[in-house]
Structure formats: C-alpha cells, structure tokens
Design a protein around this motif. Structure first.
Motif, PDB file in Angstrom:
ATOM      1  N   THR A  99       0.824  -1.202   0.000  1.00 28.05           N
ATOM      2  CA  THR A  99       0.000   0.000   0.000  1.00 28.05           C
ATOM      3  C   THR A  99       0.860   1.255   0.000  1.00 28.05           C
ATOM      4  N   ASN A 154      -1.073   9.545   3.793  1.00 20.96           N
ATOM      5  CA  ASN A 154      -0.096  10.446   4.422  1.00 20.96           C
ATOM      6  C   ASN A 154       1.312   9.853   4.340  1.00 20.96           C
ATOM      7  N   ALA A 167       2.879   7.544   5.565  1.00 16.78           N
ATOM      8  CA  ALA A 167       3.210   6.643   6.682  1.00 16.78           C
ATOM      9  C   ALA A 167       4.641   6.124   6.607  1.00 16.78           C
ATOM     10  N   LEU A 168       5.581   6.998   6.296  1.00 17.93           N
ATOM     11  CA  LEU A 168       6.990   6.600   6.327  1.00 17.93           C
ATOM     12  C   LEU A 168       7.440   6.521   7.779  1.00 17.93           C
ATOM     13  N   PHE A 205       0.264   4.824   1.333  1.00 21.02           N
ATOM     14  CA  PHE A 205      -0.733   5.442   2.196  1.00 21.02           C
ATOM     15  C   PHE A 205      -0.926   6.915   1.853  1.00 21.02           C
TER      16      PHE A 205
END
Lengths: 303, 360
Positions: free
Chosen positions: B81, B85, B87-88, B83
């Motif tokens: 996925t 935002n 999501a790192l 994401f």
C-alpha cells in the motif's frame, strides 16, 4: 538566540529571576551546605568538626554500606522493571481506547493517589503483615480447604503437606518483596503517564504500514511502536527509578528491621547517629550515582 | 496465475450501524490501472483497506490472485500500500524505509542493497538513502512511499489518494509519471481518488462509488460519455440536466418534453414509455450555439452570461425563458472568444447521440 539589546537582556533577567531565586535558595545553597558538611567530621557530642577529610566517602565503601546500597539498587531496578512491564501495556491499552474512554481510564488510574501516601503505604502493611489480609485467607480459608481435602482423601499425601504449609502465615512483611510491592504501587502512574503520552502521539498508520510490509504483530511492535515510544519509556523509567533509589517511607514501613534501604541509612545518620558529615557524604554519593545512571540511560534511549 | 488480480464478491463492511461498503463486486484484471472514484465517505478507502487486509468484510469474499483471503492478516497478503499520508517510518532512513519489506521477508543483505538502489533510481531519488523522511519534501516523501511498496514486487499495488497532499502542478506531473511507471513495471494498480480528472487521466477502468455502492464500472470514455446514472454524470465533469416527461418513443429515439412544449431528443438506451419522468443529460461541450436555425431540432434561446476562461468560453443560454443550459465552446481563434454577447438570440442544438437518457 541572542538578546538584541540591553532592554532585552533586562527583560530576560526579570523573567527568570523568580525561578533563579528559588533554585538558588532552596536548591543550590542547601546542596553546597551538604557538600561542605560531607567533608567535615562528627564531633564527640554530635556536632560538626570543620576540618577537611575524605574519610566519610571512604566509609561508604565499607561492605556493610555497599551491601545496603546493592540491595537498594536491586530493589529500585526491580521496581522499575515491574512498573515498565505492567505500566507500558496499561498505557498502551488506555491510549488505544476511543478518546471518550481515555480520560475516564486515566482518572481511574489517578484516584487512589488522592489518598495520602503514608496512609496508602500503611494499608499495604495491613495487607502483608502476619495477621494481615493475605495471611488471614492463607491460614484461614485456604488452610481449611486443604485440611478438608486431607481428611476426605487420606491417601493423597499432597493435601496433608499443603495443609501443613498453610498452617503458618507467609512471610511477606519485612522482606524486599514487600518493599517492591509498595514502591511499584506508589510509582506506577509515573510510568504509565509518560508512556501513555508517547503512545497516544503515535501515528497508528505506521503500524499498518509495517504490517503491510510483512511485519507480523510482534515485529511491527518491536520495529515501529517500541522505538517511537522509547522517549516515554525512558522518561517513565527515570521517574520511577530515581524516587525508588532514594525511597525512605516505604522501606521504613514495609521493610521492618531486616530490610533497609540507603534512604533509611541517611535518615538514621542525621536523626539517630547524629553523624551529619557521613549522612551528607552518602547523600552525595547517591546523587552522583543517580546522575550517572540517568545520563547513561538517556543516552541509550536516544539511540 | 488467475486472470483477475483482485476479485470482490458481494462484499459488505459495517461499522456498528454504519454501512461503509454495500454489496460491492469488482473484478480487477492483471496489469490493470483501476481507480475507485467517489466523494469522501463513499466507501472507496474502506474497499481498499478490505483488499489490504486492514479491515475484514462483514460479508462476501475477497480474492487476491485467485486465492480467497478470508481472515488473512495484511502481512500475509501479496499486496502493498501507498498510504495517503505516506506513513513513512520517521525513525528510519530512506534506505531503511525502503528495505523494510524485504528485510521482513528475510531477503539477503546483498539483494536488499541492490533492490533498494534500483527502485530509488526508478522513482528518481538516487542519493537520498541516508536522509530521514522529515528531511524530504512532500513530493520526495511520496516517491519514497512508492519505492517502499514497489521494491517488494507486489501482485497488486494499492494507492490511497497518494497525490492528495501535493500541489496542483506537482500532482499533474506525478499523474503522468505514475501511469508511465505502472506500464513499465506491469503491476496491477488500484487507485483510490476523489479527483475525477485524475481518475480519467490515469485509469484503464474506473469504478464510481457513492454511499458504499458501486454505481458504474467502465473505461474513462464509457464513464464520461455514457454515465449510467445522474450521480455519475454529475460527479464526473460538468453536465446539463434537463428534467421532463417522455412524449414519444420511435426509431430507437426518445423525445422528452421539458417545461412547456420544449422537445429534446436522446437515443433510447434504456426502457422508457410515454409519460415516464426522465432526465436528459448533455455535456456543455457537446452543445453548439448559432445565430441561424441550422438544425430543425435547434431550440431557440437567449445568451444570458458569457465567461471567458482562456481555453474556452462558457455561455449560459436560456431556452424559451424556462431552462438554462451551460455551453462550452473552445476558443479555436481569438475572434471566436467574443462571438456572442449577453442578450443575443441564439439557436441551441446538439447531436442526438450526445444526449443521455437517465432515470428521473
């Protein structure tokens, strides 16, 4: 940031003056006094003889005191670990509830602490002593059960030996264990709150990202949740370890005569032995150890 | 290998009493760029999360590469996925972020090293390995998120409004780049967006969703030219809706009376009988205005408003003092831009096959 003008410098001084004054009078001056006293000697009648000696510091390394200090460090460490193991999941649980539940749960955590610390510790004495709540059940209901089972099944020797075991009260009071129970109880919220703050701030889409990238629950916790909430965990551990290392009331009430901690030694030097210089020296050693331990811990935690 | 990368069969997802996804069935082919398009709260993100495994369906089945997923957790699904935002992982370098998935699957260090450099090259981020996500711009973070997913060579790549946080210009550039990238790697993309233009530009097929249901599935042309419902016609692009009653049905054509004695025509694409309440949908750019009645079906009207918008000119024309339609005319030459002015009497007409007959 540098103050740009004399006016800014003055404004800054006025603003920090109250806290500066407070620290000077109530922290620095007493600290210097204790430091100075720690190099003095006990007079014959309990006063302070003002000559410079390191003998008080040398005396701390007497096996008697080292043993007490070792026990103190062990108890403080055990308290911190237990608070961590119990407090972090508690914080995680609260932080992952719907927002409307969180404040209620935090309130429930805090409610017991509205009662005076001394009274709460005394309550543990009533629970743990030989005629206390735990032993009442142990030598009462549990003992009777095994007695009953032993008469019902005379062939099973296990029941009669268990009945024998439960006939005497458990030795709970006056042990290191009792002190640890009291300390964990007293400092658990100090672990839960910083952990809660860290976990609550955590972006849980990162956990989903980790799981999306083939990390199972354990791995996503170890690789993402734990490192990102480490600051809360470190802060909580320091907040528990330091007061536990210097604990005085809890070991005094729950440790009885056998289990004493370094805080009790310092107390007795000032109050009974009237050896102010030695009491001051122990205080300083303790402070130095706390400082070093905290620095190392923060360094480890920030990696 | 199954023909379909992802299949959803009558999938429901309820959150308490809220129905987020309502009997959704989708068949997404291998290598397809498939968009889930709809307004916020239409269930498109929940659908994506059902495929990723972050949510489990209340009813129905999810198949990935022909395999029923059931309660399979996200970390055992062959999908990755990107994401919304990104999501790192903020505590890891770009390299560690991208390497995470490979590391979890116990790929050897040398292969990880090689793959990470290769994928960073592909998303045009070479030399950024040591940076932390916090030191990157939004566009760069977006590329890292893409690299982190693509490096695993997933069966299907799920993208949840990945360009939503970027500014318009960057977004346009990334749209083309993403499409080109998808064609190069040949991975099935499932792309969630609320931006109809984005979906039209990039997709092979689009599923338009609203209120948890799929309203129409088709190619961008099908969705735009032949919307199946008023919602789809309205959500994708601009449309004039003319409400009225069926006056006649003959020769595969339907005549609809709108207002008082105003007849408009549309191909008979669905069952209709005289007297039915229907809606005729016509795109503004399909309508033409002329000062002479060139077509016997042209409707007389008056230009009410003229708006010059650079590439084209928009007119509001009032038909017989009853209905207003919007008309878009491309500015082919400078003088066409100022052809008509407000108050001019005009004839409004369009090709009959440009009009769509929809349920009222």
């Amino acid at each position: 940031m540098k103050p740009r003008s004399r006016r800014d410098t003055w404004r800054l001084l006025v603003l920090i003056a109250p806290s500066l004054f407070w620290l000077l009078i109530f922290f620095l001056v007493p600290l210097v006094m204790v430091l100075v006293i720690s190099f003095g000697q006990r007079g014959t009648y309990g006063g302070i003889v003002w000559d410079f000696t390191l003998s008080n510091y040398a005396r701390f390394f007497d096996p008697l005191y080292l043993r007490i200090f070792g026990r103190t460090a062990g108890i403080a460490l055990a308290t911190t670990v237990i608070c961590l193991v119990g407090g972090y999941p508690m914080a995680y649980f609260i932080a992952t509830r719907p927002p409307r539940w969180r404040n209620t749960l935090l309130l429930l955590l805090m409610i017991p602490f509205w009662t005076n610390f001394l009274i709460r510790t005394y309550a543990w004495l009533l629970i743990l002593r030989d005629q206390g709540l735990v032993n009442m059940v142990w030598t009462g209901a549990v003992h009777n059960l095994f007695l009953h089972l032993a008469t019902a099944y005379p062939a099973a020797t296990l029941f009669s030996s268990l009945a024998g075991l439960t006939s005497v009260p458990l030795e709970l009071f006056g042990t290191n264990g009792a002190i640890i129970v009291g300390l964990v109880y007293a400092w658990l919220p100090d672990m839960v709150l910083p952990c809660y703050a860290a976990i609550e701030r955590l972006d849980f889409s990162l956990v989903e990202a980790a799981q999306d990238l083939y990390a199972n629950r354990v791995k996503s916790f170890l690789r993402v949740v734990l490192p990102l909430t480490m600051p809360g965990l470190v802060a909580g551990s320091v907040l528990v370890f330091i007061p536990a290392l210097g604990a005085y009331v809890t070991p005094d009430l729950l440790g009885g005569a056998k289990s004493i901690m370094i805080g009790n030694v310092i107390y007795s030097q000032f109050m009974s032995a009237r050896d102010y210089p030695f009491g001051s020296a122990i205080s300083f050693v303790l402070m130095a150890i706390m400082l070093i331990a905290t620095l190392i811990y923060f360094r480890l935690g920030s990696d | 290998m199954s023909e379909h990368a992802v299949e959803l069969v009558r999938v429901d997802k309820h959150f308490g009493t809220v129905v987020a996804v309502d009997t959704v069935s989708l068949s997404i082919r291998n290598g397809e760029f498939y968009s889930l398009l709809g307004p916020s709260g239409c269930g498109k993100t929940t659908t994506l999360r059902l495929i990723a495994g972050f949510e489990m369906p209340t009813a129905g089945q999810v198949y990935i590469d022909g395999e029923l997923q059931g309660e399979t957790p996200p970390y055992r699904r062959p999908v990755n996925t990107v994401f919304q935002n990104y999501a790192l992982f903020p505590h890891m370098s770009v390299f560690q972020n991208v390497a995470f998935g490979l590391e979890m699957r116990h790929v050897s260090k040398e292969v990880i090293q090689h793959s990470v450099f290769e994928v960073l090259e592909m998303v045009q981020l070479p030399g950024m390995e040591r940076r932390r996500p916090g030191q990157l711009s939004g566009g760069q973070q977006q590329r890292v998120a893409l690299a982190r997913a693509l490096v695993n060579h997933p069966k299907v790549l799920l993208l949840d409004e990945p360009l939503g946080a970027l500014d318009l210009k960057l977004r346009k550039a990334m749209q083309l780049e993403l499409k080109a990238l998808q064609e190069r790697v040949g991975i099935t993309f499932i792309y969630v967006t609320h931006d109809q233009e984005e979906a039209l530009t990039m997709s092979d097929r689009i599923a338009v969703m609203n209120k948890g249901q799929v309203l129409q599935i088709g190619t961008p042309e099908e969705i735009y030219e032949r919307p199946a419902s008023r919602f789809v016609a309205d959500f994708i692009g601009e449309t004039n809706f003319l409400e009225g009653k069926v006056a006649a049905v003959r020769n595969g054509e339907v005549a609809v009376e709108i207002g008082d004695a105003l007849l408009v025509y549309a191909p008979l694409e669905r069952d209709a009988v005289v007297g039915d309440t229907v809606v005729i949908a016509v795109r503004p750019e399909k309508i033409s205005l002329s000062t002479t009645p060139e077509d016997p079906r042209a409707l007389p009207g008056v230009v009410r408003e003229v708006v010059y918008v650079g590439t084209d000119t928009r007119y509001l024309a009032e038909l017989a003092g009853q209905v207003t339609v919007m008309v878009r005319e491309q500015n082919l030459a400078e003088e066409t831009a100022r052809r008509l002015s407000a108050g001019t009497a005009v004839y409004v007409c369009w090709q009959p096959q440009s009009a769509r007959l929809l349920r009222g």
